[in-house]
Enzyme design. Structure first.
Site, PDB file in Angstrom:
ATOM      1  N   GLU A 129       0.820  -1.222   0.000  1.00 47.85           N
ATOM      2  CA  GLU A 129       0.000   0.000   0.000  1.00 47.85           C
ATOM      3  C   GLU A 129       0.849   1.264   0.000  1.00 47.85           C
ATOM      4  O   GLU A 129       0.529   2.228  -0.681  1.00 47.85           O
ATOM      5  CB  GLU A 129      -0.966   0.003   1.190  1.00 47.85           C
ATOM      6  CG  GLU A 129      -2.105  -0.990   1.059  1.00 47.85           C
ATOM      7  CD  GLU A 129      -3.088  -0.661  -0.058  1.00 47.85           C
ATOM      8  OE1 GLU A 129      -3.172   0.501  -0.512  1.00 47.85           O
ATOM      9  OE2 GLU A 129      -3.801  -1.590  -0.489  1.00 47.85           O
ATOM     10  N   GLU A 171       2.066   1.588  -3.593  1.00 52.87           N
ATOM     11  CA  GLU A 171       0.984   1.903  -4.527  1.00 52.87           C
ATOM     12  C   GLU A 171       0.472   3.328  -4.369  1.00 52.87           C
ATOM     13  O   GLU A 171       0.135   3.976  -5.356  1.00 52.87           O
ATOM     14  CB  GLU A 171      -0.196   0.933  -4.333  1.00 52.87           C
ATOM     15  CG  GLU A 171       0.044  -0.445  -4.866  1.00 52.87           C
ATOM     16  CD  GLU A 171      -1.111  -1.405  -4.619  1.00 52.87           C
ATOM     17  OE1 GLU A 171      -0.979  -2.566  -5.023  1.00 52.87           O
ATOM     18  OE2 GLU A 171      -2.143  -1.010  -4.016  1.00 52.87           O
ATOM     19  N   GLU A 172       0.400   3.818  -3.131  1.00 50.82           N
ATOM     20  CA  GLU A 172      -0.177   5.137  -2.895  1.00 50.82           C
ATOM     21  C   GLU A 172       0.836   6.274  -2.946  1.00 50.82           C
ATOM     22  O   GLU A 172       0.470   7.393  -3.280  1.00 50.82           O
ATOM     23  CB  GLU A 172      -0.919   5.155  -1.551  1.00 50.82           C
ATOM     24  CG  GLU A 172      -2.142   4.255  -1.585  1.00 50.82           C
ATOM     25  CD  GLU A 172      -2.975   4.301  -0.317  1.00 50.82           C
ATOM     26  OE1 GLU A 172      -2.643   5.063   0.632  1.00 50.82           O
ATOM     27  OE2 GLU A 172      -3.978   3.573  -0.266  1.00 50.82           O
TER      28      GLU A 172
END
Length: 155
Positions: A53, A56-57
């Site tokens: 995460e 990805e972010e």
């Protein structure tokens, strides 16, 4: 009695000394200040999900897990009929990162549109920093550990 579905989520408290990495949605500032977080997929552990995460972010790869700060449940009502079981990790930055940057998260499984995030660092002050959606649940614990250990939350 309610039988709301439970979803596992991983939440990332990424620190650089006594600062926390946070972001706002570029196009939806009303979503509030947040930290990287997301769903733990069936095939992964929460510790794997938190690293995925973050990348990805934010696009940031240079982090390492210090510890699992804790697990708590959060009721998403009235926004969703869901209880989230949240795994909150403290991670430290291991490579230089700008003081501010913009990153676009791709949601290929949902749509072909990317979502823009504006990232920046805020000083940990012992409060929940007003993080959206109850994400600041363990920030006072983290701030105490960092202050006690001189900018490092080891042990």
């Amino acid at each position: 009695m309610s039988t709301q579905p439970t979803t596992k989520k991983a939440i990332a408290y990424v620190t650089n000394k006594d600062e926390l990495m946070v972001f706002r949605h570029t196009d939806f500032p009303e979503a509030g200040v947040q930290v990287p977080a997301g769903t733990v997929e069936e095939s992964e552990e929460p510790s794997e999900a938190v690293l995925r995460e973050i990348y990805e972010e934010s696009g940031v790869k240079g982090v390492r897990i210090i510890e699992l700060l804790g697990i708590y449940q959060y009721n998403m009502a009235p926004y969703r009929d869901e209880i989230q079981e949240r795994y909150v990790y403290h991670l430290e930055l291991t490579e230089p990162t700008p003081s501010t940057w913009q990153y676009w998260e791709m949601h290929s499984n949902i749509s072909k549109n990317s979502i823009a995030f504006d990232f920046y660092w805020v000083k940990l002050d012992g409060s929940d920093l007003g993080l959206a959606g109850g994400q600041g649940y363990f920030l006072s614990k983290l701030a105490h550990k960092i202050k006690k250990n001189g900018n490092s939350a080891h042990n």
